[in-house]
Design a protein around this motif. Structure first.
Motif, PDB file in Angstrom:
ATOM      1  N   ARG A   1       9.785  -2.346  11.722  1.00 17.34           N
ATOM      2  CA  ARG A   1       8.725  -1.402  12.005  1.00 17.34           C
ATOM      3  C   ARG A   1       7.440  -1.269  10.896  1.00 17.34           C
ATOM      4  O   ARG A   1       6.298  -0.833  11.357  1.00 17.34           O
TER       5      ARG A   1
ATOM      6  N   LEU B   1       4.843   2.622   1.587  1.00 13.30           N
ATOM      7  CA  LEU B   1       5.787   3.174   0.641  1.00 13.30           C
ATOM      8  C   LEU B   1       6.298   4.702   1.274  1.00 13.30           C
ATOM      9  O   LEU B   1       7.314   4.709   1.465  1.00 13.30           O
ATOM     10  N   LEU B   2       5.097   5.351   1.633  1.00 14.56           N
ATOM     11  CA  LEU B   2       5.707   6.665   2.257  1.00 14.56           C
ATOM     12  C   LEU B   2       6.373   6.491   3.526  1.00 14.56           C
ATOM     13  O   LEU B   2       7.345   7.327   3.718  1.00 14.56           O
TER      14      LEU B   2
ATOM     15  N   ARG C   1      -1.094  -3.911  12.017  1.00 14.10           N
ATOM     16  CA  ARG C   1      -2.696  -3.360  12.488  1.00 14.10           C
ATOM     17  C   ARG C   1      -3.450  -3.148  11.201  1.00 14.10           C
ATOM     18  O   ARG C   1      -4.774  -3.411  11.542  1.00 14.10           O
TER      19      ARG C   1
ATOM     20  N   GLN D   1       4.265  -1.713  12.554  1.00 11.46           N
ATOM     21  CA  GLN D   1       3.564  -0.665  13.122  1.00 11.46           C
ATOM     22  C   GLN D   1       2.643  -0.301  11.895  1.00 11.46           C
ATOM     23  O   GLN D   1       1.505  -0.020  12.137  1.00 11.46           O
ATOM     24  N   GLU D   2       3.111  -0.247  10.727  1.00  9.21           N
ATOM     25  CA  GLU D   2       2.247   0.050   9.607  1.00  9.21           C
ATOM     26  C   GLU D   2       1.345  -1.029   8.932  1.00  9.21           C
ATOM     27  O   GLU D   2       0.263  -0.825   8.725  1.00  9.21           O
ATOM     28  N   ALA D   3       1.847  -1.956   8.650  1.00  6.74           N
ATOM     29  CA  ALA D   3       1.111  -2.997   7.921  1.00  6.74           C
ATOM     30  C   ALA D   3       0.257  -4.005   9.060  1.00  6.74           C
ATOM     31  O   ALA D   3      -1.041  -4.409   8.757  1.00  6.74           O
TER      32      ALA D   3
ATOM     33  N   GLN E   1       0.869  -1.270   0.122  1.00  6.37           N
ATOM     34  CA  GLN E   1       0.014  -0.028   0.066  1.00  6.37           C
ATOM     35  C   GLN E   1       0.997   1.338  -0.108  1.00  6.37           C
ATOM     36  O   GLN E   1       2.014   1.152   0.365  1.00  6.37           O
ATOM     37  N   ASP E   2       0.509   2.481  -0.504  1.00  2.22           N
ATOM     38  CA  ASP E   2       1.090   3.505  -0.481  1.00  2.22           C
ATOM     39  C   ASP E   2       1.697   4.022   0.672  1.00  2.22           C
ATOM     40  O   ASP E   2       2.660   4.623   0.914  1.00  2.22           O
ATOM     41  N   TYR E   3       0.487   3.773   1.684  1.00  7.15           N
ATOM     42  CA  TYR E   3       1.176   4.311   3.303  1.00  7.15           C
ATOM     43  C   TYR E   3       2.465   3.627   3.672  1.00  7.15           C
ATOM     44  O   TYR E   3       3.179   4.285   4.436  1.00  7.15           O
TER      45      TYR E   3
ATOM     46  N   LEU F   1       9.956   5.786   2.893  1.00 11.02           N
ATOM     47  CA  LEU F   1      10.552   6.759   2.291  1.00 11.02           C
ATOM     48  C   LEU F   1      11.069   7.713   3.500  1.00 11.02           C
ATOM     49  O   LEU F   1      12.080   8.416   3.308  1.00 11.02           O
ATOM     50  N   LYS F   2      10.209   7.683   4.579  1.00 10.30           N
ATOM     51  CA  LYS F   2      10.539   8.374   5.596  1.00 10.30           C
ATOM     52  C   LYS F   2      11.608   7.958   6.607  1.00 10.30           C
ATOM     53  O   LYS F   2      12.045   8.438   7.521  1.00 10.30           O
ATOM     54  N   GLY F   3      12.237   6.605   5.890  1.00 11.46           N
ATOM     55  CA  GLY F   3      13.076   5.768   6.656  1.00 11.46           C
ATOM     56  C   GLY F   3      12.690   5.066   7.697  1.00 11.46           C
ATOM     57  O   GLY F   3      13.596   4.473   8.646  1.00 11.46           O
ATOM     58  N   MET F   4      11.706   4.483   7.719  1.00 15.60           N
ATOM     59  CA  MET F   4      11.123   3.403   8.824  1.00 15.60           C
ATOM     60  C   MET F   4      11.833   1.889   8.416  1.00 15.60           C
ATOM     61  O   MET F   4      11.786   1.864   6.975  1.00 15.60           O
TER      62      MET F   4
END
Lengths: 335, 286
Positions: free
Chosen positions: A246, A235-236, A254, A250-252, A231-233, A239-242
């Protein structure tokens, strides 16, 4: 809104339980097998048999029997066990906690194992580890709980006799338990010697119940994680260096839990059903083990009580899953 | 050359999925500090591939076969992953196409805005929150406090895109790649978002590579434009001269193909087949 939907669920639960009660009651009386035949002494006269029949209400018509039984059940009277000659409710409440402890321990273990493998599989995508995990998991998906139980008996009971093979607690250990929740109580009372003994007894049955569920969780959760990871979030965030770990946790995770959760709920009810055979294999004193004895003895009141308890557990699990899904998904929470 | 921010030179790439089909053919373009360059083309013209190459997020099926992407005189294509990680999301940021999928549905806006500030600028949670609030005010969100505590589904598409613009400019990048940021929005919101990007870009002195298929948008927001067809640069230059005095027949046809709001009955003119045919021969496509 919430009050109405909860009320709805309660009504549905009552209807479901009534259906379960009706089906079980009728089925038990149309299949062959006579509970009275199991309990009459040799040489009993036909009059004795008739008297016994009348005592348990088995001389009435089927609808009348059902009516009498249901009326009693509604006020909490499940009747008397024919084979054990004790109050059914008392028997159920005495044994249920053992099964609940077993099932929930298995659920926790399954979520931990299945979740960990899914996360590792997601982190290792596009490495040779991923197809290895997928293939192994695919094969293990087909292994049922009783096969796990037998394999575990051979491995951890016979070949490397690490864990006790049967029972719930070493009979020489004794504290006066105030509740039937031995595992939880021993922990709360800080009796770690007892806690460890009970836990050791649970290792094999818990694994036998947990592993089939863990493979399902791995399958579903990994798929959902992989979907979330493109998903784009994500990807973003990358890009922020996560870091990848994590990103997954943290992103996926949940957003992947939702689809995995509802299926885990359904599979958990299968796990509870699996306690019947697994408790038998490990002579674990829960309601599953009791159910087999009840069926062998044609103990109608006890079987009926047990089925209602299983039905209630299934309903509670499904309700819990829905509440959890709402708590985890802000979109459901805000309507 | 001191004010040159981005210099793509002779960039070529092929798609392994399509049997080595070229997706970029010797593409060159440049971007000065504080310049907004439109990157225009039809679907499949390669504009997104260029954007992805700059962000170093090309799919594995696309392989760069030649060229350089110089960012501040350093070739991004030659950098180690670690160097890239320190530049991406810090000196180069992205405004994504679809605000529906670019925000994590399970996390609050405030936390998502703070990510870049904490990870790239080493801010404390508190400082990042204060900065995020300021950023939301900068992108003209009326009650930033409420938005900070909201989940993405509680915001409209336009609001979400504002949040994403705030997130992109949060780290004060030198280059922002805007990947069709208004395509998923309706026309009235589109205009506001374009104005907002231009305002943020001017305030921060940021160079923007604006990927779009809409020459109308280029006319509104860009200083210069690069027009692509089938992975090849067809025409490039200042917006005014390209739009008012196009050199290439394809450019002229494309401008003519756009809707004329002053003549709603005129209908749409597709790019004539003979122009496309000549173009394909010129590029060397069979």
């Amino acid at each position: 809104m919430i009050a109405i939907s909860i009320l709805n669920r309660l009504i549905m639960a009552a209807v479901t339980l009534f259906g379960v009660a009706l089906i079980v009651f009728v089925l038990l009386r149309v299949v062959p097998g006579d509970p009275i035949a199991m309990m009459i002494a040799p040489g009993a006269s036909p009059a004795d048999i008739l008297a016994l029949r009348a005592r348990y209400g088995l001389d009435l018509s089927l609808p009348a029997q059902f009516g009498v039984w249901l009326q009693a059940v509604v006020i909490g009277d499940f009747g008397t066990s024919i084979s054990l000659r004790r109050d059914v409710l008392e028997l159920l409440l005495g044994r249920l906690p053992a099964t609940l402890e077993l099932a929930f321990a298995a659920l926790v273990v399954a979520v931990l194992i299945g979740g960990a493998v899914a996360v590792i599989g997601t982190l290792s995508r596009r490495t040779p580890l991923e197809p290895a995990i997928d293939a192994t998991n695919g094969v293990l998906l087909a292994v049922p709980d009783f096969v796990w139980a037998l394999a575990l008996v051979l491995l951890l009971g016979v070949l490397f006799p690490i864990f006790p093979l049967s029972g719930r607690i070493d009979p020489t250990l004794s504290i006066d338990f105030a509740t039937p929740f031995y595992l939880a109580e021993s922990l709360v009372r800080l009796r770690f010697d007892i806690f460890l003994d009970i836990a050791a007894h649970m290792v094999m049955p818990v694994l036998a119940l947990a592993l089939p569920l863990a493979t399902v969780i791995t399958r579903i959760l990994k798929e959902a994680l992989l979907e979330a990871m493109v998903q784009d979030y994500v990807l973003l965030a990358r890009l922020k260096g996560m870091s990848e770990v994590r990103l997954v946790l943290q992103e996926a995770l949940r957003n992947a839990i939702g689809p995995a959760l509802s299926l885990t709920g359904v599979q958990f009810t299968f796990l509870v059903g699996g306690t019947v055979i697994v408790e038998r294999i490990f002579s674990y004193p829960g309601i599953g083990n009791m159910a087999i004895d009840a069926v062998i003895n044609r103990d109608l009141p006890l079987i009926q009580g047990l089925v209602l308890v299983f039905g209630a557990i299934f309903i509670v699990i499904n309700l819990g899953v829905d509440l959890l899904a709402a708590a985890l998904n802000p979109r459901l929470r805000h309507g | 050359m001191t004010d040159m921010l981005l210099n793509v030179t002779g960039l070529s790439a092929v798609s392994d999925r399509e049997g080595g089909l070229p997706v970029l053919r010797d593409v060159s373009l440049s971007l000065k500090k504080g310049e907004v360059r439109g990157l225009v083309g039809e679907s499949g013209a390669g504009k997104s591939t260029i954007a992805k190459a700059i962000l170093s997020i090309l799919p594995r099926t696309v392989r760069v076969t030649g060229g350089w992407i110089n960012f501040k005189n350093r070739d991004l294509l030659a950098m180690k992953p670690q160097e890239l990680r320190s530049i991406m999301g810090s000196e180069i940021a992205l405004i994504p196409q679809d605000p529906q999928t670019a925000l994590n549905p399970g996390r609050r806006i405030g936390a998502q805005l703070a990510d870049g500030l904490r990870l790239k600028r080493g801010m404390s949670a508190k400082a990042a929150e204060a900065r995020a609030l300021q950023l939301l005010a900068d992108v003209q969100i009326r009650d930033p406090d409420r938005v900070m505590a909201s989940f993405p589904h509680q915001l409209s598409g336009g609001m979400r895109q504002r949040v994403l613009i705030a997130a992109a400019f949060a780290v004060d990048p030198e280059l922002v790649v805007a990947d069709e940021p208004t395509t998923a929005l309706d026309v009235t919101v589109q205009k506001e978002i374009l104005r907002l990007i231009r305002r943020m870009q001017e305030a921060h002195g940021t160079g923007v590579l604006f990927v779009t298929h809409d020459l109308g948008i280029v006319a509104q927001i860009c200083d210069s434009v690069t027009l692509l067809y089938a992975g090849k640069v067809i025409e490039e230059g200042p917006v005014r001269s390209v739009l008012e005095n196009p050199q290439h027949a394809y450019t002229r046809a494309l401008i003519a193909a756009g809707p004329r709001y002053d003549r709603p009955d005129a209908g749409l003119e597709p790019v004539p087949e003979e122009i496309l045919h000549a173009l394909r021969q010129e590029i060397g496509i069979r």
